[in-house]
Design an enzyme around this catalytic site. Structure first.
Site, PDB file in Angstrom:
ATOM      1  N   LYS A  12      17.836  -6.679 -12.368  1.00 47.47           N
ATOM      2  CA  LYS A  12      17.230  -6.832 -13.708  1.00 47.47           C
ATOM      3  C   LYS A  12      17.689  -8.252 -14.045  1.00 47.47           C
ATOM      4  O   LYS A  12      18.354  -8.882 -13.725  1.00 47.47           O
ATOM      5  CB  LYS A  12      17.811  -5.771 -14.533  1.00 47.47           C
ATOM      6  CG  LYS A  12      17.380  -4.312 -14.399  1.00 47.47           C
ATOM      7  CD  LYS A  12      18.012  -3.347 -15.269  1.00 47.47           C
ATOM      8  CE  LYS A  12      17.614  -2.016 -15.067  1.00 47.47           C
ATOM      9  NZ  LYS A  12      18.239  -1.005 -16.254  1.00 47.47           N
ATOM     10  N   TYR A  52       9.154   3.084 -17.248  1.00 43.63           N
ATOM     11  CA  TYR A  52      10.090   3.623 -18.260  1.00 43.63           C
ATOM     12  C   TYR A  52       9.607   4.575 -19.206  1.00 43.63           C
ATOM     13  O   TYR A  52       9.954   5.053 -20.101  1.00 43.63           O
ATOM     14  CB  TYR A  52      10.928   2.699 -18.900  1.00 43.63           C
ATOM     15  CG  TYR A  52      12.001   1.966 -18.219  1.00 43.63           C
ATOM     16  CD1 TYR A  52      12.788   2.777 -17.350  1.00 43.63           C
ATOM     17  CD2 TYR A  52      12.122   0.676 -18.271  1.00 43.63           C
ATOM     18  CE1 TYR A  52      13.924   2.237 -16.391  1.00 43.63           C
ATOM     19  CE2 TYR A  52      12.989   0.007 -17.310  1.00 43.63           C
ATOM     20  CZ  TYR A  52      14.135   0.840 -16.554  1.00 43.63           C
ATOM     21  OH  TYR A  52      14.722   0.159 -15.517  1.00 43.63           O
ATOM     22  N   ARG A 105      27.243  -1.780 -11.279  1.00 42.17           N
ATOM     23  CA  ARG A 105      27.396  -1.788 -12.580  1.00 42.17           C
ATOM     24  C   ARG A 105      28.564  -1.763 -13.160  1.00 42.17           C
ATOM     25  O   ARG A 105      29.076  -2.363 -14.148  1.00 42.17           O
ATOM     26  CB  ARG A 105      26.510  -0.440 -13.257  1.00 42.17           C
ATOM     27  CG  ARG A 105      25.050  -0.532 -13.250  1.00 42.17           C
ATOM     28  CD  ARG A 105      24.465   0.883 -13.328  1.00 42.17           C
ATOM     29  NE  ARG A 105      23.003   0.799 -13.592  1.00 42.17           N
ATOM     30  CZ  ARG A 105      21.834   1.824 -13.578  1.00 42.17           C
ATOM     31  NH1 ARG A 105      22.659   2.922 -13.144  1.00 42.17           N
ATOM     32  NH2 ARG A 105      20.823   1.731 -13.661  1.00 42.17           N
ATOM     33  N   HIS A 118      18.142  -1.239 -10.991  1.00 44.04           N
ATOM     34  CA  HIS A 118      17.543  -0.222 -11.316  1.00 44.04           C
ATOM     35  C   HIS A 118      17.206   0.182  -9.881  1.00 44.04           C
ATOM     36  O   HIS A 118      17.255  -0.429  -8.844  1.00 44.04           O
ATOM     37  CB  HIS A 118      15.894  -0.537 -11.674  1.00 44.04           C
ATOM     38  CG  HIS A 118      15.414   0.756 -11.394  1.00 44.04           C
ATOM     39  ND1 HIS A 118      15.092   1.704 -12.090  1.00 44.04           N
ATOM     40  CD2 HIS A 118      14.269   0.905 -10.351  1.00 44.04           C
ATOM     41  CE1 HIS A 118      14.327   2.761 -11.458  1.00 44.04           C
ATOM     42  NE2 HIS A 118      13.704   2.080 -10.368  1.00 44.04           N
ATOM     43  N   GLU A 129       7.403   4.276  -7.447  1.00 46.59           N
ATOM     44  CA  GLU A 129       7.691   2.829  -7.929  1.00 46.59           C
ATOM     45  C   GLU A 129       7.201   1.753  -6.764  1.00 46.59           C
ATOM     46  O   GLU A 129       7.060   0.655  -7.131  1.00 46.59           O
ATOM     47  CB  GLU A 129       9.218   2.787  -8.144  1.00 46.59           C
ATOM     48  CG  GLU A 129       9.430   3.797  -9.315  1.00 46.59           C
ATOM     49  CD  GLU A 129      10.976   3.981  -9.769  1.00 46.59           C
ATOM     50  OE1 GLU A 129      11.955   3.662  -8.882  1.00 46.59           O
ATOM     51  OE2 GLU A 129      11.350   4.768 -10.768  1.00 46.59           O
TER      52      GLU A 129
HETATM   53  P1  IDP Z   1      18.944   4.961 -14.506  1.00 46.68           P
HETATM   54  O1  IDP Z   1      18.626   3.570 -14.766  1.00 46.68           O
HETATM   55  O2  IDP Z   1      20.342   5.002 -14.345  1.00 46.68           O
HETATM   56  O3  IDP Z   1      18.129   5.526 -13.895  1.00 46.68           O
HETATM   57  P2  IDP Z   1      17.583   6.202 -16.905  1.00 46.68           P
HETATM   58  O4  IDP Z   1      18.002   7.224 -17.779  1.00 46.68           O
HETATM   59  O5  IDP Z   1      16.417   6.287 -15.998  1.00 46.68           O
HETATM   60  O6  IDP Z   1      18.846   5.754 -15.925  1.00 46.68           O
HETATM   61  O7  IDP Z   1      17.242   4.799 -17.887  1.00 46.68           O
HETATM   62  C1  IDP Z   1      16.347   3.942 -17.429  1.00 46.68           C
HETATM   63  C2  IDP Z   1      17.126   2.670 -18.139  1.00 46.68           C
HETATM   64  O8  IDP Z   1      17.005   2.670 -19.584  1.00 46.68           O
HETATM   65  C3  IDP Z   1      18.437   2.558 -17.953  1.00 46.68           C
HETATM   66  O9  IDP Z   1      18.909   1.851 -16.780  1.00 46.68           O
HETATM   67  C4  IDP Z   1      18.889   1.463 -19.054  1.00 46.68           C
HETATM   68  O10 IDP Z   1      18.379   0.147 -18.998  1.00 46.68           O
HETATM   69  C5  IDP Z   1      18.103   1.954 -20.185  1.00 46.68           C
HETATM   70  N1  IDP Z   1      18.725   2.977 -21.171  1.00 46.68           N
HETATM   71  C6  IDP Z   1      18.937   4.337 -20.831  1.00 46.68           C
HETATM   72  N2  IDP Z   1      19.775   4.733 -21.862  1.00 46.68           N
HETATM   73  C7  IDP Z   1      19.978   3.816 -22.682  1.00 46.68           C
HETATM   74  C8  IDP Z   1      20.689   3.803 -23.952  1.00 46.68           C
HETATM   75  O11 IDP Z   1      21.219   4.843 -24.397  1.00 46.68           O
HETATM   76  N3  IDP Z   1      20.400   2.791 -24.648  1.00 46.68           N
HETATM   77  C9  IDP Z   1      19.855   1.541 -24.030  1.00 46.68           C
HETATM   78  N4  IDP Z   1      19.339   1.538 -22.850  1.00 46.68           N
HETATM   79  C10 IDP Z   1      19.230   2.589 -22.328  1.00 46.68           C
HETATM   80 MG    MG Z   2      15.953   6.180 -13.804  1.00 45.09          MG
END
Ligand code: IDP
Ligand code: MG
Length: 137
Positions: A12, A52, A105, A118, A129
């Site tokens: 990212k 997203y 992370r 990601h 994707e």
């Molecule tokens: P992942 O990236 O671990 O698969 P996802 O739930 O798919 O997690 O969420 C995608 C992305 O959205 C996360 O990597 C993060 O960048 C962002 N994100 C998820 N939850 C939050 C939040 O509570 N606050 C701000 N950004 C979030």
């Molecule tokens: Mg995800």
């Protein structure tokens, strides 16, 4: 039995700005996975909104789109035995506050708004994707 899989990985904009590309790629290669494709790009907001879409109703959605388009990302196809799950393990939890030390992370990200990397969460999303970001599976 673990299968040879392909997964879509993205470093990212925060990690690119912080010059962490090399350290992150080193961890991926050291784990035995193979970088099959690699490219850098500044993403268009619409492709981020599509990527997203499962989060479109969240209050942080527009901040997430702004963050993901704030600078170049590194797009990769990573392959290997169990590559999808292995990458999720290497990455650590979505919220860096919960991510274990030793994960990407856990070691490089500070908070959930900018969490460095990601990785696809399953075979179906990996295929979609890879097509979305490289135009073919
Ligand atoms: P992942 O990236 O671990 O698969 P996802 O739930 O798919 O997690 O969420 C995608 C992305 O959205 C996360 O990597 C993060 O960048 C962002 N994100 C998820 N939850 C939050 C939040 O509570 N606050 C701000 N950004 C979030
Ligand atoms: Mg995800």
């Amino acid at each position: 039995m673990p299968q040879i899989e392909k997964t879509y990985i993205m470093i990212k904009p925060d990690a690119v700005r912080d010059r962490k590309i090399g350290e992150i790629i080193t961890r991926i290669e050291r784990s035995g996975l193979t970088i099959e494709r690699l490219d850098m790009a500044v993403l268009e907001p619409d492709v981020v909104r599509e990527h997203y879409a499962h989060l479109a109703d969240k209050p942080f959605f527009e901040n997430l789109v702004a963050f993901m388009t704030s600078g170049p990302v590194v797009k990769m196809v990573v392959s290997g035995l169990g590559a999808i799950g292995k990458m999720r393990t290497l990455m650590g939890a979505t919220n860096p506050l919960d991510a274990a030390p030793g994960t990407i992370r856990g070691d490089f990200a500070v908070d959930v708004n900018s969490n460095v990397i990601h990785g696809s969460d399953g075979p179906d999303t990996a295929k979609i994707e890879i097509e979305r970001f490289f135009g073919e599976a």
